[in-house]
Design an enzyme around this catalytic site. Sequence first.
Site, mmCIF file in Angstrom:
data_model
loop_
_atom_site.group_PDB
_atom_site.id
_atom_site.type_symbol
_atom_site.label_atom_id
_atom_site.label_comp_id
_atom_site.label_asym_id
_atom_site.label_seq_id
_atom_site.Cartn_x
_atom_site.Cartn_y
_atom_site.Cartn_z
ATOM 1 N N HIS A 54 7.349 -19.878 30.750
ATOM 2 C CA HIS A 54 8.449 -19.630 29.827
ATOM 3 C C HIS A 54 9.421 -18.598 30.378
ATOM 4 C CE1 HIS A 54 10.479 -19.215 25.931
ATOM 5 N NE2 HIS A 54 10.466 -17.914 26.156
ATOM 6 N N HIS A 105 11.214 -23.120 20.657
ATOM 7 C CA HIS A 105 10.077 -22.376 20.100
ATOM 8 C C HIS A 105 9.053 -23.404 19.639
ATOM 9 C CE1 HIS A 105 8.996 -18.215 18.398
ATOM 10 N NE2 HIS A 105 9.308 -18.069 19.666
#
Length: 749
Positions: A54, A105
Site C-alpha cells: 500500500h 479503502h
Amino acid sequence: MLDTVSHAAQDADHEQPWAELGLKSDEYARIREILGRRPTSSELAMYSVMWSEHCSYKSSKVHLKQFGEIPQETPVGKMLAGIGENAGVIDIGQGYAVTFKIESHNHPSYVEPYQGAATGVGGIVRDILAMGARPVAVMDPLRFGPLDADDTHRVLPGIVAGVGGYGNCLGLPNIGGEAVFDESYVGNPLVNALCVGVLRHEDLHLAKAAGTGNRVILYGARTGGDGIGGVSVLASETFDEGGPAKRPSVQVGDPFMEKLLIECTLELFAAGVVTGIQDLGGAGLSCATSELASAGDGGMHVDLDLVPLRDSTLAPEEILMSESQERMMAVVEPADVARFLEICAKWDVEATDIGEVTDTGRLQIDWHGEQVVDVPPRSVAHDGPTYHRPFERPESQDALQADRAEDLPRPSGGDELRATLLRLLASPNLCDKSWITDQYDRYVRGNTVLAQPSDSGMVRVDEETNLGVAVATDCNGRFARLDPYAGAQLALVESYRNVATGGARPLAVSDCLNFGSPEDPAVMWQFAEACRGLKDACVELGIPVTGGNVSLYNQTGTTAILPTPVVAVLGVIEDVTRRTPTGFREAGHEIVLLGETRAELSGSEWAHVVHGHLGGLPPQVDLRAEKVLATLLTDAGRAGQLSSAHDLSDGGLAQALAESVLQAGIGAHVELEGDAFVALFSESAARAVVTVAPDALQQLLTMAEALGVPATRIGTTGGDALVVEGQLGITVEELRDAWTATLPEALGH
C-alpha cells in the site's frame, strides 16, 4: 527490555517477527544491510508498514513510472503539483487551482464496513487538505458482489452509511460515484473515495521538512490503538475464504474532529505559520516523519514520549504503526510556534511540539530517553523494494476473447425488445441508485451544480464568475477482463465523455487501480496492460495523470476480482450556469445521436444480465473520435445549443433514452434504422445522445460535420412514453416502476 539502537547493534542474532509483519526474507536482509545491523523493533515496525504494498508500490511502480512520460500540460496550463505529492494540483484559470485524488479503502471496508468506508473518506479529505486546499466535494465509486448475496447484504449498508455519515458530518457534498455489482467482488468489495479541493495558486503547500531547527508539531486527535498495521498491512494481503478476521486493524473515525482539523488547518495556512505539512494516514507517524524528512533537508529528531495518547499502554512500535485518524503533522519555524498553538487552541485542536528538523540526514526517534530509531529517512519512505514481478498473458485469454457475445441468441420483435429493455433497466447495475445516494447530502455548501444521477458531478468554484469544475469516475471491469489495455482506456474515455456532456473541458486524470494478487503472473499482465493503455490514451488525449492509488491483493482465496482500473477525470467549465443537464428538459426538442454504432455486445450489460455471459472483445476504442466528440459537446454547450446531453455506455442507447426520459418525466418518440436490437443495446464508445431546440438543429449538425462527428436525428422529445417506432412503447410510469424498485426491494425501504 526496551529495544534500543545501541542494543540492536550489540545483539545481532536476536530473532525478530519480520514475517509476521509482512516482510519477505530478502527485504529483512536488505534492512539489515541499510542499517549495518539488525533493526530495532521500532525500526522494524516502520519498515514493515512503509515497505508494504500500500505504501511503497513495490509491485506496481515499475509500471506506474510511464505516467511520467505524459506531458504535464493541460488545456489551461501546467500542473502545479503531480505524482509523488499528496494529491495532484491543476491550474483552472482566474488564479484558481483544483486538487483531486482517488484512493482505495477496500480491505478495511470488508473487515468493518462502516468504519472502513468512513475513514476512507476521512483519509482522502486530509490528502486534499494537506495541499493547502479547502475540500469542496467527495465521490465514491463502489463495487459489491451480487445484490442477492449474503455478503453484499452484510457490507453494503455499512459501507454506504460510512461514506454518507462521515461526508455529511464534514459538510461535503457527495456529487457522484458508482455502485456496481458482480460475482467477483463477493468477499472483496471495492471502496474507492475521491475528494476535490480548491485553492489559490499562492496557497499551495507541499510535504517537506525544511529548515534546520524548525519545529515538528503533531496536531489533531490523540494516537490510539486502532488501525495498528491498518490499511498498510490489510492492503498487502489476500483474504482467506473464511471471512473477516482483523477488526483491531481498522481505523475508527471521528468526522467532527476532522471538521475542526480542516478549519484549523486552513486558518494556519492563512496565517502563514506552516512551512511543510503531511497528513497521517496509512502508516501513521512512520509515514509522516519519514516522508517529511526525506522530502526536506533530510533530518528529523522526534521524542515519542511527547505524542499525545488515548491509550497509555501503547509500546513505541504501536505508536509508530497506529493509523488513528484525524491527525496532521506540520513543520513550523520557531518564531511561529506560539501563533500556531494559539490557532489550534481556538479550534479546540490539541497540538504538541514533538521534535525538530535537523541536518543529520537521519530520522532519529527517542522513547523514555533512549534512541529507538536511527535510520536514513529516504530508505524508509522512498527507497523500498522494487519488484519486477513476472507477468504473462494467460493462455485462457484467447478462448475468452473467441467466445463472442455477438453470437448469443437475441430478442426478436417488439415484445421481446420491450421485455429486454425493462429487464436491463431494473438490473442492479443499471437501476436507480437513489437508495444509496439519498443517504448522502449532495447539495450542502450550496455550490453543487450537478450531482447524481447526472453523468458527472459539478461544483461552482467562484460565485462571482461562476467558474466551476466537473468530475466523473468510471470503469467497466468486464471490459478490462476481456482486454485490460482497451478496458482501461474505455474507463478513461467514459469519464472523459461524462465530463464533456456536462459542458466541461477535460483537464486531468486520477486513477485507482484495483487488481488481484501481484504474485499471479496473469494478474500482473492485466495490471501492466491497463497501465500501458492509460498512458497511451492520456498521451493521445493530451491530459496528464496527476496521481492516484494502487490496490492489489483484491481476491478471496485464489479468486481475483475483475480487473477494475477506476479512472477519474476532472474538467473545467468557465460558467456553470451554461452547463448541460443530463435528462430531457423540454418537449418538442430534437433528439440527435452523436457517434457511430457498431454491433458491439461483448462485455455488455445485456450479455451479463440476460445470458450471464462474459467473453469476446470489448467495444473498439477510438481516441480521436472521443476527442472530437468532447469538443463538440463542450463547444455546443458553451454556445447554449444543447438542452440535454447523455453519454452512451452501459446499457447502450436504450438505457440512455430511458434515463433521459426519467429525469423530468418527459417522453420521447424515436425512429431507428437497421437492426433495432443493435441500435438499442450496443455499447459502442464515443457516443452521446443530445437534444436541441428545432431552430438549433441545423447549426449542431453543421458543427458536427465540421468536426467529423457522425450526427443523426433520431426523434423528438414529448409525451408520456418512450416509443421506438415500429418496435415498442413503454410509459414513463412503467419505466420508473422498473428502474426504482430494485434496490429498495433488495435492501429494504
